[in-house]
Scaffold this active site. Structure first.
Site, short mmCIF file in Angstrom:
data_model
loop_
_atom_site.label_atom_id
_atom_site.label_comp_id
_atom_site.label_asym_id
_atom_site.label_seq_id
_atom_site.Cartn_x
_atom_site.Cartn_y
_atom_site.Cartn_z
N CYS A 2 11.76 7.73 -2.98
CA CYS A 2 11.36 8.71 -3.63
C CYS A 2 10.77 8.32 -5.12
O CYS A 2 11.12 7.15 -5.70
CB CYS A 2 12.46 9.55 -4.31
SG CYS A 2 13.63 10.01 -2.69
N ARG A 27 5.73 4.17 -1.93
CA ARG A 27 7.07 3.96 -1.85
C ARG A 27 7.47 4.59 -0.72
O ARG A 27 8.43 4.31 -0.24
CB ARG A 27 7.54 4.56 -2.88
CG ARG A 27 7.50 3.81 -4.45
CD ARG A 27 7.84 4.71 -5.50
NE ARG A 27 8.98 4.72 -5.94
CZ ARG A 27 9.73 4.09 -6.88
NH1 ARG A 27 9.21 3.27 -7.67
NH2 ARG A 27 11.05 4.09 -7.01
N TRP A 75 11.75 11.09 -0.11
CA TRP A 75 12.09 10.28 1.17
C TRP A 75 13.47 10.79 1.47
O TRP A 75 14.29 10.53 0.93
CB TRP A 75 12.03 8.88 1.06
CG TRP A 75 12.18 8.01 2.12
CD1 TRP A 75 11.08 7.60 2.86
CD2 TRP A 75 13.30 7.30 2.61
NE1 TRP A 75 11.50 6.69 4.08
CE2 TRP A 75 12.88 6.76 3.88
CE3 TRP A 75 14.79 7.17 2.44
CZ2 TRP A 75 13.71 5.91 4.67
CZ3 TRP A 75 15.46 6.75 3.24
CH2 TRP A 75 15.05 6.02 4.25
N ASN A 99 15.84 10.92 -7.62
CA ASN A 99 15.65 9.86 -6.82
C ASN A 99 17.33 9.36 -6.35
O ASN A 99 17.96 9.10 -7.45
CB ASN A 99 15.07 8.48 -7.33
CG ASN A 99 13.42 8.63 -7.54
OD1 ASN A 99 13.20 9.93 -7.03
ND2 ASN A 99 12.85 8.02 -8.15
N GLY A 100 17.58 8.96 -5.24
CA GLY A 100 18.89 8.36 -5.03
C GLY A 100 19.85 9.19 -4.23
O GLY A 100 19.18 10.12 -3.64
N GLU A 480 9.46 -12.76 11.28
CA GLU A 480 8.79 -11.85 10.43
C GLU A 480 7.67 -11.18 11.14
O GLU A 480 6.99 -10.18 10.89
CB GLU A 480 8.25 -12.81 9.33
CG GLU A 480 6.88 -12.29 8.36
CD GLU A 480 7.26 -11.27 7.49
OE1 GLU A 480 8.43 -10.80 7.66
OE2 GLU A 480 6.59 -10.50 6.90
N LYS A 484 6.63 -7.22 11.32
CA LYS A 484 5.48 -6.83 10.83
C LYS A 484 4.86 -6.06 11.79
O LYS A 484 4.25 -4.81 11.71
CB LYS A 484 4.34 -7.84 10.50
CG LYS A 484 4.45 -8.59 9.10
CD LYS A 484 4.02 -7.83 8.06
CE LYS A 484 5.33 -7.19 7.49
NZ LYS A 484 6.10 -8.06 6.44
N GLU A 487 6.80 -2.62 12.52
CA GLU A 487 6.81 -1.59 11.53
C GLU A 487 5.49 -0.83 11.07
O GLU A 487 5.46 0.03 10.89
CB GLU A 487 7.43 -2.36 10.22
CG GLU A 487 6.60 -3.21 9.43
CD GLU A 487 6.98 -3.77 8.16
OE1 GLU A 487 7.92 -2.97 7.41
OE2 GLU A 487 6.74 -4.99 7.82
N HIS A 503 18.77 -18.11 26.92
CA HIS A 503 20.01 -17.63 26.66
C HIS A 503 19.94 -15.98 26.99
O HIS A 503 20.94 -15.55 26.61
CB HIS A 503 20.66 -17.98 25.53
CG HIS A 503 20.77 -19.43 25.54
ND1 HIS A 503 21.67 -20.46 26.16
CD2 HIS A 503 20.34 -20.53 24.71
CE1 HIS A 503 21.79 -21.51 25.88
NE2 HIS A 503 20.82 -21.97 25.21
N LYS A 603 8.86 1.91 0.44
CA LYS A 603 8.48 0.55 -0.01
C LYS A 603 9.66 0.00 -0.72
O LYS A 603 10.09 -1.17 -0.43
CB LYS A 603 7.29 0.76 -1.03
CG LYS A 603 6.85 -0.52 -1.56
CD LYS A 603 6.17 -1.59 -0.64
CE LYS A 603 5.81 -2.80 -1.09
NZ LYS A 603 5.68 -4.02 -0.19
C1 F6R Z 1 8.88 -5.50 5.52
C2 F6R Z 1 9.30 -5.11 4.11
C3 F6R Z 1 10.84 -4.76 3.95
C4 F6R Z 1 11.10 -5.63 2.46
C5 F6R Z 1 12.64 -5.15 2.24
C6 F6R Z 1 13.28 -5.83 0.95
O1 F6R Z 1 7.40 -5.67 5.65
O2 F6R Z 1 8.44 -4.71 3.22
O3 F6R Z 1 11.82 -5.39 4.99
O4 F6R Z 1 10.98 -6.81 2.51
O5 F6R Z 1 12.86 -3.63 2.04
O6 F6R Z 1 12.50 -5.07 -0.21
P1 F6R Z 1 12.59 -6.02 -1.55
O7 F6R Z 1 11.81 -7.30 -1.27
O8 F6R Z 1 11.69 -5.22 -2.71
O9 F6R Z 1 13.80 -6.03 -1.79
#
Ligand code: F6R
Length: 608
Positions: A2, A27, A75, A99-100, A480, A484, A487, A503, A603
């Site tokens: 949010c 975000r 959100w 927010n929260g 990773e 990517k 997501e 396995h 985000k």
């Molecule tokens: C994936 C991504 C998330 C963040 C995770 C941690 O592309 O962006 O998996 O890496 O939410 O966020 P931070 O680094 O802000 O603690």
């Protein structure tokens, strides 16, 4: 997650609020809304499900004006993402954005129902607005009503609150979720981060944990968690409106991928002196030679950078490293050894689980170091030591440049620990350092293969499942790469340690499944090649990412290849991040997904 914007202004604030919300779009959110005090002093609001354009359309249909207002991107946590659950929530007397999560919303809700309140949404937030409303009904002044309500709310929140008839009063509060106060020329602002306020002011003060603040056009009065008046430093922020544009790029994610050579260079330059070509860490208050163990805690992509660092620290610095996801670590009641060091990695510095894990270690007498991209964040302010990454604002929800900046930071840190512990010879350290300093130039070379990756994306865009495999420090790169792809393109993808394939996961392989093999020519290369053969023997479509020496091992059964520069294996995981990012990006573009704001994602994950 949010986003909050608030303005006590001298002009119509609705365009400023909507512009602020757009800056917070990155975000992640699923509804948006705005409330102002109109000429009569009444509170009015407009809200819409979905994107901010829908809110703008609502505002076109039914315009709203005012010199003071609050706005929000939501959100969803409690209650579906629809208009009635969108913020601001309001009664006749008070409007609020949040927010929260308010944890005791059930208990407070029952109390308020008994007093005759009629709830109009399924949110936890509505209890906060009705609680303040109840205190106003009982005769408290707005400031006292908020103060009393804050004392009863449990959970994590940032709030911005507006009152009927109070044309020069905006109240903000912070507990667990960040809130910034902006100082303008005869105007004052609230924002959940400095980015939201970037075009309005560069003078920002951050609320400390438990603070609340009373804004009027001529300034701000801050109060701490015990309601005592306090001063909070007003600092110039380096974030400008220009830094957060998309430039000529189609998406923020692509721009951020292309920024990597420059920002990795900036990050290395903050730690490595060009004269002696060695790492000079800021004073961390820690003797690196004496630490017994390192624990690394993070979430998502930041967790994967921690996994790469485990390989570096154990191999080069000869120190035991444990890596854990924050949401598990924080509840595990892990013993904290005062001689160990705990490292927390985060782009935002606000991820709720990572922040809570860091506080747990501090409370239990451990020493904390954070690697963080937002210098004003809660983690940066609360940790014993900070290693800042210099990625600049990262707007695309999928983390790219923050990840590679974390990796170069961790690589330099690993060399510093290795030297402090005398685990590497001078010559070896110098060789690895030279390789690290060349990473930005090699990263620029990797970007030259963008078109090849775009062509490759066309070949895998229709796949239902994609596997990524790697060994050693490239195993986290497999994780990773899969993250990517899933997501942003919504294709199911999994990353595995190459040796683990047989396995279980090998059962998934058939002619339809692309398997991306991340294999720089290092000491584990031959073993990875054997695993690749196992995949090809079962008809899997192998996409082989390696250097020139490695590519000499491919045969006609290889579906596709991606060539990377021949580098010292120490730095290979940093460079191999780029093709996996670009591949995911191009697949997502071809599939037509919302690359910068993928569905359901936020985000900065400020709820647990
Ligand atoms: C994936 C991504 C998330 C963040 C995770 C941690 O592309 O962006 O998996 O890496 O939410 O966020 P931070 O680094 O802000 O603690």
């Amino acid at each position: 997650m949010c986003g909050i914007v608030g303005v006590v202004g001298t002009r119509d604030v609705v365009p400023l609020l909507v512009d602020g919300l757009k800056r917070l779009e990155y975000r992640g959110y699923d509804s948006a809304g705005v409330a102002t005090l109109v000429k009569s002093g009444a509170l009015e609001r407009r809200r819409a499900e979905g994107k901010i354009v829908n809110l703008q359309a609502r505002l076109q249909e039914e315009p709203l004006q005012g010199l003071i207002g609050i706005a929000h991107t939501r959100w969803a946590t409690h209650g579906a993402p629809n208009e009635s659950n969108a913020h601001p929530h309001a009664t006749e007397r008070v409007a609020l954005v949040h927010n929260g999560i308010i944890e005791n919303y059930r208990e407070l809700g029952e109390e308020l129902l008994a007093k005759g309140h009629k709830f109009q949404s399924q949110t936890d937030t509505e209890v906060a607005v009705r609680l303040i409303d109840q205190y106003l009904i009982e005769g408290l002044k707005p400031e006292d009503a908020v103060k009393t309500a804050l004392g009863r709310l449990r959970g994590a929140f940032a709030l911005a609150i507006l009152f009927h008839g109070e044309t020069d009063l905006l109240i903000g509060a912070r507990r667990g979720a960040p809130l910034a106060v902006g100082f303008g020329n005869g105007e004052m602002y609230l924002g959940s981060d400095a980015l939201a306020l970037a075009p309005l002011t560069d003078k920002i003060a951050y609320l400390d944990e438990g603070d609340w603040v009373v804004l009027s056009r001529d300034g701000a009065r801050f109060f701490d968690a015990d309601d005592k008046p306090v001063q909070r430093a007003v600092r110039p922020t380096a974030i400008s409106g220009a830094m957060i544009g998309k430039g000529n790029y189609r998406h923020y994610m692509l721009k951020e991928i292309y920024e990597q050579p420059a920002v990795m260079g900036d990050t290395i330059n903050t730690m490595v002196s060009p004269t002696d070509r060695w790492v000079h860490l800021p004073d961390l208050g820690i003797d690196l030679a004496k630490i017994s163990r390192i624990t690394i805690v993070a979430c998502g992509t930041s967790y994967y950078s921690g996994l790469v660092a485990k390989y570096w620290l154990e191999r080069y610095a000869r120190i035991g490293v444990e890596v854990d996801v924050a949401s598990e670590f924080r509840y595990r009641e892990a013993p904290v050894d005062p001689n160990s060091l705990s490292i927390f990695i985060s782009q935002s510095g606000e991820t709720a689980d990572t922040l809570a894990a860091m506080r747990y270690v501090k409370q239990n007498g451990g020493r904390t170091l954070v690697i963080v991209n937002v210098p004003e964040s809660s983690m940066a302010r609360e940790a014993d030591g900070v290693l800042p990454t210099k990625a600049g604002p990262e707007i695309g929800v999928a983390s790219t440049k923050a990840f590679t900046c974390q990796l170069v930071t961790l690589a330099a840190f690993s060399l510093a620990v290795a030297r402090a512990r005398k685990a590497l010879s001078e010559a070896e350290s110098a060789k690895l350092m030279a390789a690290l300093m060349e990473v930005p130039a090699h990263a620029a070379e990797v970007l030259n293969h963008d078109e090849d990756l775009q062509a490759l994306a066309e070949k895998i865009m229709d796949a239902r499942d994609v596997l990524y495999i790697g060994r050693g420090p490239c195993y986290p790169l497999a994780l990773e790469g899969a993250l990517k792809l899933k997501e942003i393109s919504y294709i199911h993808a999994e990353g595995y340690a190459a040796g683990e394939l047989k396995h279980g996961p090998i059962a998934l392989i058939d002619e339809q499944v692309p398997v991306i093999v991340i294999a720089p020519s290092d000491s584990l290369f031959e073993k990875t090649i054997s695993n690749m053969q196992e995949v090809m023997a079962r008809g899997g479509k192998v996409i082989f990412m390696s250097d020139k020496a490695g590519l000499a091992h491919v045969d006609e059964r290889t579906f596709a290849t991606v060539v990377l520069p021949q580098v010292e294996p120490f730095v290979a995981p940093i460079l191999y991040a780029i093709p996996v990012q670009l591949l995911a990006y191009h697949v997502a573009v071809l599939k037509g997904t919302d690359v910068d704001q993928p569905r359901n994602l936020a985000k900065s994950v400020t709820v647990e």
